[in-house]
Design a protein around this motif. Structure first.
Motif, PDB file in Angstrom:
ATOM      1  N   HIS A  30       0.740  -1.214  -0.150  1.00  0.00           N
ATOM      2  CA  HIS A  30       0.027   0.049  -0.071  1.00  0.00           C
ATOM      3  C   HIS A  30       1.113   1.191   0.011  1.00  0.00           C
ATOM      4  CE1 HIS A  30       1.063  -0.383   4.328  1.00  0.00           C
ATOM      5  NE2 HIS A  30       0.543   0.974   4.349  1.00  0.00           N
ATOM      6  N   SER A  37      -8.612   6.903   2.079  1.00  0.00           N
ATOM      7  CA  SER A  37      -8.430   6.215   0.979  1.00  0.00           C
ATOM      8  C   SER A  37      -7.009   5.542   1.089  1.00  0.00           C
ATOM      9  CB  SER A  37      -8.477   6.829  -0.304  1.00  0.00           C
ATOM     10  OG  SER A  37      -7.497   7.860  -0.564  1.00  0.00           O
ATOM     11  N   ILE A  56     -10.848  -6.983  -4.007  1.00  0.00           N
ATOM     12  CA  ILE A  56     -10.441  -6.499  -2.656  1.00  0.00           C
ATOM     13  C   ILE A  56     -11.604  -6.763  -1.584  1.00  0.00           C
ATOM     14  CG2 ILE A  56      -9.820  -4.355  -1.374  1.00  0.00           C
ATOM     15  CD1 ILE A  56      -7.620  -5.293  -3.513  1.00  0.00           C
ATOM     16  N   TYR A  58     -12.388  -5.843   2.505  1.00  0.00           N
ATOM     17  CA  TYR A  58     -11.803  -4.910   3.451  1.00  0.00           C
ATOM     18  C   TYR A  58     -12.976  -4.922   4.584  1.00  0.00           C
ATOM     19  CZ  TYR A  58     -14.706  -1.068   1.824  1.00  0.00           C
ATOM     20  OH  TYR A  58     -15.854  -0.564   1.386  1.00  0.00           O
ATOM     21  N   VAL A  69     -15.060  -5.481  -2.941  1.00  0.00           N
ATOM     22  CA  VAL A  69     -15.069  -4.570  -4.327  1.00  0.00           C
ATOM     23  C   VAL A  69     -14.362  -5.294  -5.376  1.00  0.00           C
ATOM     24  CG1 VAL A  69     -14.345  -2.266  -5.030  1.00  0.00           C
ATOM     25  CG2 VAL A  69     -14.829  -2.718  -2.680  1.00  0.00           C
ATOM     26  N   VAL A  71     -12.352  -5.251  -8.789  1.00  0.00           N
ATOM     27  CA  VAL A  71     -11.409  -4.214  -9.500  1.00  0.00           C
ATOM     28  C   VAL A  71     -11.437  -4.207 -10.820  1.00  0.00           C
ATOM     29  CG1 VAL A  71      -8.788  -3.973  -9.595  1.00  0.00           C
ATOM     30  CG2 VAL A  71      -9.616  -4.813  -7.526  1.00  0.00           C
ATOM     31  N   LEU A  86      -8.568   2.198  -3.082  1.00  0.00           N
ATOM     32  CA  LEU A  86      -9.650   1.862  -2.218  1.00  0.00           C
ATOM     33  C   LEU A  86      -9.997   2.994  -1.406  1.00  0.00           C
ATOM     34  CD1 LEU A  86     -11.599  -0.370  -0.947  1.00  0.00           C
ATOM     35  CD2 LEU A  86      -9.805  -0.613   0.893  1.00  0.00           C
ATOM     36  N   ILE A  97      -7.287  -5.462   5.059  1.00  0.00           N
ATOM     37  CA  ILE A  97      -7.592  -5.479   3.381  1.00  0.00           C
ATOM     38  C   ILE A  97      -7.010  -6.954   2.887  1.00  0.00           C
ATOM     39  CG2 ILE A  97      -7.174  -4.254   1.595  1.00  0.00           C
ATOM     40  CD1 ILE A  97      -6.768  -1.778   3.036  1.00  0.00           C
TER      41      ILE A  97
END
Length: 124
Positions: A30, A37, A56, A58, A69, A71, A86, A97
């Motif tokens: 990350h 975000s 993803i 989380y 989510v 991608v 994100l 995550i």
């Protein structure tokens, strides 16, 4: 008198196409954490012989249900690394995550990160 012996040979070709679930992505990391975000990136693994998609998941570390989510990736691109933002996270919270790949034959393993979003500064 002549005698002829003929043999007929049939040639068969067999193609074995093996498709399996995709490999687990690697180097999950990350950057650029803000109050709401985080930018996530990873290296794409082998697709297992079928088109793969990435997801993803989380949630807050302390509680909550997993949110998933998809991608968005242009399937025409031959990509080796993915970067995804994100967003819509809460400020000052700790999140777990996960990323994984999926194709028509199954899912890869999941890689996990824990991040803290920045707390909003209070106006004095």
């Amino acid at each position: 008198m002549f005698s002829f012996q003929t043999s007929t040979y049939n040639t068969w070709f067999c193609y074995l196409i093996i498709s399996v679930s995709p490999d687990t992505p690697s180097n999950f990391s990350h950057s650029n954490v803000t109050t709401s975000s985080v930018i996530l990136s990873w290296i794409v693994g082998d697709d297992g012989g079928d088109t793969q998609a990435f997801h993803i998941e989380y949630k807050l570390v302390t509680s909550g249900d997993w949110q998933t989510v998809p991608v968005p990736i242009d399937k025409a691109d031959n990509i080796s690394e993915v970067e995804f933002t994100l967003d819509k996270l809460r400020s000052g919270e700790e999140y777990q995550i996960r990323v994984y790949a999926r194709n028509n034959f199954g899912e890869s393993g999941r890689l996990i990160l824990i991040i803290d979003t920045l707390a909003e500064r209070r106006k004095s």
